[in-house]
Design an enzyme around this catalytic site. Structure first.
Site, mmCIF file in Angstrom:
data_model
loop_
_atom_site.group_PDB
_atom_site.id
_atom_site.type_symbol
_atom_site.label_atom_id
_atom_site.label_comp_id
_atom_site.label_asym_id
_atom_site.label_seq_id
_atom_site.Cartn_x
_atom_site.Cartn_y
_atom_site.Cartn_z
ATOM 1 N N HIS A 214 54.514 -16.082 -1.427
ATOM 2 C CA HIS A 214 53.327 -15.777 -0.638
ATOM 3 C C HIS A 214 53.000 -17.008 0.207
ATOM 4 O O HIS A 214 53.392 -18.122 -0.126
ATOM 5 C CB HIS A 214 52.150 -15.417 -1.547
ATOM 6 C CG HIS A 214 52.298 -14.074 -2.187
ATOM 7 N ND1 HIS A 214 51.264 -13.179 -2.294
ATOM 8 C CD2 HIS A 214 53.363 -13.452 -2.754
ATOM 9 C CE1 HIS A 214 51.682 -12.078 -2.890
ATOM 10 N NE2 HIS A 214 52.958 -12.223 -3.186
ATOM 11 N N CYS A 245 48.502 -10.245 -3.783
ATOM 12 C CA CYS A 245 48.134 -9.660 -5.073
ATOM 13 C C CYS A 245 46.629 -9.409 -5.131
ATOM 14 O O CYS A 245 45.824 -10.327 -4.925
ATOM 15 C CB CYS A 245 48.543 -10.587 -6.210
ATOM 16 S SG CYS A 245 48.106 -9.945 -7.846
ATOM 17 N N ASN A 254 52.090 -12.019 1.900
ATOM 18 C CA ASN A 254 53.456 -12.441 1.620
ATOM 19 C C ASN A 254 54.030 -13.199 2.817
ATOM 20 O O ASN A 254 53.505 -13.130 3.927
ATOM 21 C CB ASN A 254 54.330 -11.207 1.383
ATOM 22 C CG ASN A 254 53.982 -10.464 0.120
ATOM 23 O OD1 ASN A 254 54.311 -10.890 -0.972
ATOM 24 N ND2 ASN A 254 53.317 -9.328 0.269
#
Length: 317
Positions: A214, A245, A254
């Site tokens: 990420h 997340c 990401n």
């Protein structure tokens, strides 16, 4: 292609996780037809590996309630490798029936994040994985293991490298060779990547290691570069930088697929992906989501994209 860098692999394989990891936290449901349109665009750009959906409870992740329909659109593609995230036996049964090539099982290296992410202990997760492994026997569906919080936990801080290698061994004992180190929290650094790849290579020498970063702190691509320097060939990325997340505070997206492809090509690493078409897919993702995404190459273009001198003003004074 750019200048090849000594020690880097000649080619790399990128798994596109945007359709699952990228879309899962979107509050507004993306119509099934538009998901299919985006995946088709990514296929047209040359991507061949996808984490295409997840077979989870629609109550837990409403965005993935059309998992079977999305899979049905692509299950007959012989040139694509389609994986799906499965959290339990019920999800595994649905994924096998839908025709996935592989199921991704995931647990966190830290107990607190596992409790937040899947509402169960790490030990309970692995007890469930044993049942899923039994379900997969004889079906031709492979199992892949993902280690979340492999580089740090937002609740516990540092994650011991031993916790990561122990989890990798447990995946291996369940028959998994493809193991992903997941930077769920955006806490990876190049030094940690090198440390954990070295440790994993020693602990599970036959593992096919993949890296998933990420860009929370702006070093996602630097970490990917460190992975290349270690000879890693498998990476995961999300078109346009979609995702993050939902069970991590201050999480951002990401690493962008098109930014990763650009970096790899400029480093002499082939991906089989057409960057121009891929940036078109990134713009399509923006249109579908309805907001600007963080990917950079789709905005700036590749390094040697030129412009007319008339396109910018001339300095005065």
């Amino acid at each position: 292609m750019g200048i090849a860098i000594p020690g880097f692999p000649a080619s790399a394989i990128i798994t596109e996780v945007g359709p699952r990891d990228g879309l899962q936290s979107e509050a507004e449901f993306v119509p099934t037809a538009r998901k299919i349109e985006l995946i088709q665009s990514l296929l047209d750009a040359g991507l061949r590996r996808f984490e295409i959906t997840s077979f989870v409870s629609p109550r837990a992740v409403p965005q993935m309630r059309d998992a079977a329909e999305v899979m049905a659109a692509f299950r007959d593609r012989d040139d694509a490798h389609l994986t799906a995230l499965v959290p339990n036996a019920r999800g595994a049964e649905a994924a096998i029936e839908a025709g996935v090539d592989a199921m991704v099982l995931f647990a966190s290296a830290s107990e607190s994040h596992n409790l937040k992410n899947v509402n169960r202990s790490r030990e309970a997760s692995f007890e469930g994985f044993a049942g899923i492994a039994r379900l997969a026997e004889g079906t031709g569906v492979a199992l892949q293991g993902a280690i979340a919080t492999a580089f740090g936990c937002p609740f516990e801080g540092e994650v011991a490298v031993e916790a990561v290698t122990d989890q990798a061994r447990r995946y291996r004992d369940l028959g998994m060779r493809h193991i992903t180190l997941g930077d769920t929290t955006g806490m990876a650094t190049p030094a940690l990547v090198i440390q954990r790849v070295e440790a994993l290579a020693q602990a599970v020498p036959d593992a096919d290691i993949a890296l998933h970063f990420h860009n929370t702190r702006g070093v996602g691509l630097v970490c990917a570069y460190a992975g290349l320097s270690m000879g890693i060939r498998h990476f995961e990325a999300s078109i346009g930088g979609l995702g993050g997340c939902p069970f991590v505070p201050r999480a951002t997206g990401n690493v962008s697929t098109e930014d990763m492809v650009y970096l790899f090509h400029e480093s002499g690493v082939e991906t089989g992906v057409d960057l121009d078409r891929l940036t078109g897919s990134a713009r399509l993702a923006e249109e579908i989501i309805g907001r600007e995404l963080p990917g950079q190459v789709m905005k700036a273009g590749p390094r040697l994209q030129t412009a007319s001198t008339d396109s910018v003003r001339t300095a005065h004074g």
